[in-house]
Structure formats: structure tokens, C-alpha cells
Enzyme design. Structure first.
Site, PDB file in Angstrom:
ATOM      1  N   ASN A  83       0.939  -1.315  -0.144  1.00 48.80           N
ATOM      2  CA  ASN A  83      -0.024  -0.038  -0.158  1.00 48.80           C
ATOM      3  C   ASN A  83       0.773   1.354   0.121  1.00 48.80           C
ATOM      4  O   ASN A  83       0.465   2.350  -0.588  1.00 48.80           O
ATOM      5  CB  ASN A  83      -0.956  -0.233   1.224  1.00 48.80           C
ATOM      6  CG  ASN A  83      -1.815  -0.949   1.187  1.00 48.80           C
ATOM      7  OD1 ASN A  83      -2.781  -1.350   0.252  1.00 48.80           O
ATOM      8  ND2 ASN A  83      -1.908  -2.162   2.107  1.00 48.80           N
ATOM      9  N   SER A 108       6.177  10.793   7.517  1.00 44.49           N
ATOM     10  CA  SER A 108       5.647  10.570   9.182  1.00 44.49           C
ATOM     11  C   SER A 108       6.661  10.671   9.906  1.00 44.49           C
ATOM     12  O   SER A 108       8.069  10.317   9.608  1.00 44.49           O
ATOM     13  CB  SER A 108       5.196   9.080   9.089  1.00 44.49           C
ATOM     14  OG  SER A 108       5.002   8.823  10.352  1.00 44.49           O
ATOM     15  N   TYR A 144       6.330   0.720   9.126  1.00 42.78           N
ATOM     16  CA  TYR A 144       5.530   1.692   8.496  1.00 42.78           C
ATOM     17  C   TYR A 144       6.531   3.113   8.195  1.00 42.78           C
ATOM     18  O   TYR A 144       6.452   3.680   7.198  1.00 42.78           O
ATOM     19  CB  TYR A 144       4.501   2.455   9.325  1.00 42.78           C
ATOM     20  CG  TYR A 144       3.764   3.664   9.084  1.00 42.78           C
ATOM     21  CD1 TYR A 144       2.899   3.645   8.256  1.00 42.78           C
ATOM     22  CD2 TYR A 144       4.243   4.794   9.798  1.00 42.78           C
ATOM     23  CE1 TYR A 144       2.241   4.718   7.808  1.00 42.78           C
ATOM     24  CE2 TYR A 144       3.426   5.877   9.465  1.00 42.78           C
ATOM     25  CZ  TYR A 144       2.391   5.870   8.509  1.00 42.78           C
ATOM     26  OH  TYR A 144       1.924   7.314   8.253  1.00 42.78           O
ATOM     27  N   LYS A 148       7.452   4.875   4.814  1.00 46.38           N
ATOM     28  CA  LYS A 148       7.283   6.515   4.575  1.00 46.38           C
ATOM     29  C   LYS A 148       8.668   7.074   4.045  1.00 46.38           C
ATOM     30  O   LYS A 148       8.694   7.832   3.234  1.00 46.38           O
ATOM     31  CB  LYS A 148       6.789   7.101   5.746  1.00 46.38           C
ATOM     32  CG  LYS A 148       5.406   6.781   6.310  1.00 46.38           C
ATOM     33  CD  LYS A 148       4.456   7.490   4.799  1.00 46.38           C
ATOM     34  CE  LYS A 148       3.129   7.000   4.890  1.00 46.38           C
ATOM     35  NZ  LYS A 148       2.391   7.701   3.566  1.00 46.38           N
TER      36      LYS A 148
END
Lengths: 252, 252
Positions: A83, A108, A144, A148
């Protein structure tokens, strides 16, 4: 300016931006699932990894705010790979081909999350003067965060190879309308809804080449520098978690 | 030291290392296709993305040299996403779980390839004193370069989260036994076979936490600094493309 595509329009950051800037732009919206309510512009529903979906959404746009991603800090590798990493490449590729002039990319704080391990909790004290700026190399705090930071690299490539303007916003914590009361880290990296909207508004209008800025309010406890956002974008945050709504300020 | 796993053992860099260090280590080898000849250690044949393959290959190893990747500079996104990005994550994940103490990761000059666009060809002159060191943020020159810079990020995460030692080697051009004669860029980033072997040998033995070094010989035309490789690893290159084999040195 021309139409602006917002991906991830149904997510928390997307709704925050649209709530406050609904009338400010000619929005084009990309949702992962059918939206509820009345979206403030034409929309497409589909998967960010699908080139035809992205092509339909981006057609005729001058700029893109790219928020679509799995936003969970504990998201597993397979999901962030699909994703967030594979979901960012076609957007840049299709946007460049369609003549889009700038992309504002939702990076992020987790892209630099591992810096905290060395210094927390001193880091969150208002008296601590350590500030991380956008020139520090990424140290992802989770998978994550890897995804990013990789999105920033994809933008770097498309900027260098094709000249598109790119602003990476390492977004802090946009989790409530007020900063957390008993959570110093949350106070350090709070991004108020109106500061979030202002920052993205400025990122759509300022002139720049390739930027990495932090997306937080002017918090006393911050350990991210907001100087680059001020200088490059003209960001003027209105909020500070230490001053929120008359709550007692934590002295530390 | 204990056994060392070499992934991508059948590739050009892998063969160069094994040719010169066959007796120096207790090798474990991972090949993508069945090897020809007589490999210098037990081997596994399989896909680097497959966790069970990697688990079988890494069991009992103290260190890993991770070379397996699609090495084409013009490789398409789907291939570098699968082979280089998704192919590096399970290696780190399985290696950490298996108690591996260090990973030497084959990064690439292409992770910083876009710096050249601003300055080439002046950059390749022996008289030019511009040197790029490992602290400069990646500027990938192609999608292969994005994937290699992402591999560095994956290693950063596993180092910070799990303490494994990581050395990223941004390998230059190991394309011939001698440097290219009429190609200044190739002379700038030549890595001789024996310097390649020495550098990986040092990277398996030195003490470090997380490093990014350039893998090139001591070339007059270099625009990558080799100081960090000298300091952190004790690398002492023996070759310089300007002095190769009596060929006339190009004055520029």
C-alpha cells in the site's frame, strides 16, 4: 490554481484538510471505499496501486496531496510494501506523465522514530533544546516508517529525473482536536487540525524544489524543527500543545 | 569466525569475492539457480523472497553478505520492488531471529546517482576535489537506486530495533578486470576485483554499528570519499584506475 487531487480522501488527515479547505481548491478526490456524505469534488473510488485508477483521478490536475496509505504504525511489512511503497510509485509515475507540477507527500514522524530511542524521555521536555531537522537521515522506528522514508526516496527520484516539485511532510500526531493531556510524546508532536490544514495549504502554494519538513504545531515540547516549514513554505503555526484551552501546563 | 552466508553467490560480485576468499571463511551459499562448477561451501538454491529458503540458508551463520538482487541499472519498478526491496526484508528478519551478528549489504552508487546530474562531467576530473561521503542523503539515479537506498533503510531499522551490525557498501563499477580506458565515469568509480574482495573481507571482521561506505578503488578520478571505509573498516585499496597496467594516464 488548477485542480488538486487528494488521495486517501476518506482518512483522518484527508478529512481534516477537506473540512477546512473545502472551498479553497478545485478538488479531485481518490477514495479507497465509497465515501459517505457529500464529497467536495468529483471523486474516484479505487486502489492506489492501480495505474488506471490513479490515471483517471489525476487527469487534468496541477497538484497532488498524496495521503493514501496503510496508516497503522504497527502495520506488517506486506501491507506497507503493497500500500505505501508500491502504492506511491504509480502515483508519481502517472502524475509526471500527466503534467502534474507538484506533489505534497504525507511522510511521517515514524520515518525518524528511532532517534527517540536514544534520548527519550528527555527529548520531550520543553527545556530540552534538541531539534531534529529535515537533513537528518531517516531512522525508521517501525516498518511503517521504512515505507514512509521510501516514499521520500521515490519523490527524490522523480524530482531529480523529471523536475516535479516535491514536499514531504513528516506528519506528527493528528489524533484529536486537542493535544493529549498526560502524554508528553503526544504533546511534543501534536499537529492541530487548523495547523494541519494551513501547512498543506502553504505546501500547495509555495515555490520549492524538493523539501522535507515536519508537520507539527509550535509545541513547547517539540523535538522536530519547524524552521524549514516556516522558511520554505511560510508555515505559521497557530497552536502549541502547552497552551491548549486553559488546561494546566505541565512544567518539566 | 562462524559460517558466513553469501546471497547472490552466482552473480558477478559474489564470484569475485568467492574467487579470492574461498578459503578464508566457512561459506554458506545461496544461489538463485543451480550453480555450475564446485561451490566452495554448502549451498541452497531458491528465491531470496522466500522465508523458508532464507531460513535454511542462514541457519547457524554468524554473518551475511547480501548481494542477491536484480542488478540491472535500468530494471523496472516491479522487479526491483520484488527482488531488491521485498527480497531484502525477509533476509534481515530471518537473520535477526537466527542470531546473525552482522550483515554486509550490497548497496550501490546508483543510490546517489542523481548527484552526478548536477556536476558531471567536471565531477570525473582528477583535479576536481568534490567528494561525496556516506552522510549525504540518497538521490537515486534510477529505480534500481531507489531499491538500494531502501535496502539501507531496512538495515537501519533492523540495526536500531535489534542491534545487528550493518555495513552498507555503495559498490562502484566492478565490470572488468581493468578499468575502462575511454570512460571517465567508469574510471572514477572503478572497484578492482582484489579491492572488492579486501573490502568485503574487512567488512566481515571490523567492529561497527551501522555504516555506509563507498566501494571503489583509490582512483584519482573518484568523487566518492573512501575515508569512511578506511576508518571504519580498515580498507586499504591497492588499485587506482589511473595507474592501471602501464596504460597511458589520461590527464584531465
Amino acid at each position: 490554481m488548477g485542480p488538486v487531487l487528494l488521495t486517501g480522501a476518506g482518512g483522518h488527515v484527508g478529512r481534516t484538510i477537506l473540512d477546512r479547505l473545502a472551498e479553497a481548491y478545485d478538488w479531485r478526490l481518490l477514495y479507497f471505499t465509497e465515501p459517505t456524505g457529500d464529497p467536495p469534488g468529483p471523486y474516484v473510488v479505487g486502489d492506489i496501486r492501480d495505474r488506471e485508477t490513479v490515471r483517471a483521478a489525476v487527469e487534468g490536475c496541477e497538484a497532488v496531496i498524496h495521503l493514501a496509505a496503510d496508516p497503522r504504525r504497527d502495520a506488517p511489512w506486506k501491507s506497507v510494501l503493497a500500500n505505501n511503497i508500491d502504492g506511491t510509485h504509480p502515483l508519481y509515475d502517472v502524475a509526471v506523465a500527466a503534467g502534474v507540477e507538484r506533489i505534497v507527500y504525507a511522510s511521517s514522524n515514524h520515518a525518524v522514530g528511532a532517534y527517540e530511542d536514544d534520548r527519550a524521555p528527555e527529548l520531550y521536555r520543553a527545556a530540552d533544546d534538541f531539534l531534529l531537522d529535515g537533513t537528518a537521515p531517516p531512522r525508521p522506528g517501525n516498518k511503517y516508517g521504512i515505507s514512509k522514508a521510501t516514499g521520500e526516496l521515490i519523490g527524490r527520484y522523480y524530482h531529480d529525473a523529471h523536475g516535479i516539485s516535491v514536499c514531504n511532510v513528516r506528519i506528527g500526531n493528528l489524533n484529536e482536536d486537542h493535544p493529549p493531556v498526560d502524554y508528553k510524546r503526544g504533546q511534543a508532536m501534536w499537529l492541530s487540525p487548523r495547523d494541519c490544514a494551513q501547512l498543506h495549504d502553504r505546501a500547495l502554494r509555495a515555490e520549492y524544489d524538493y523539501e522535507i519538513v515536519y508537520g507539527i504545531s509550535d509545541n513547547d515540547r517539540r523535538y522536530y524543527s519547524i524552521e524549514r516549514a516556516r522558511e520554505a513554505l511560510g508555515y505559521e503555526p497557530e497552536d502549541n500543545s502547552a497552551e491548549w484551552d486553559g488546561r494546566e501546563r505541565i512544567e518539566d
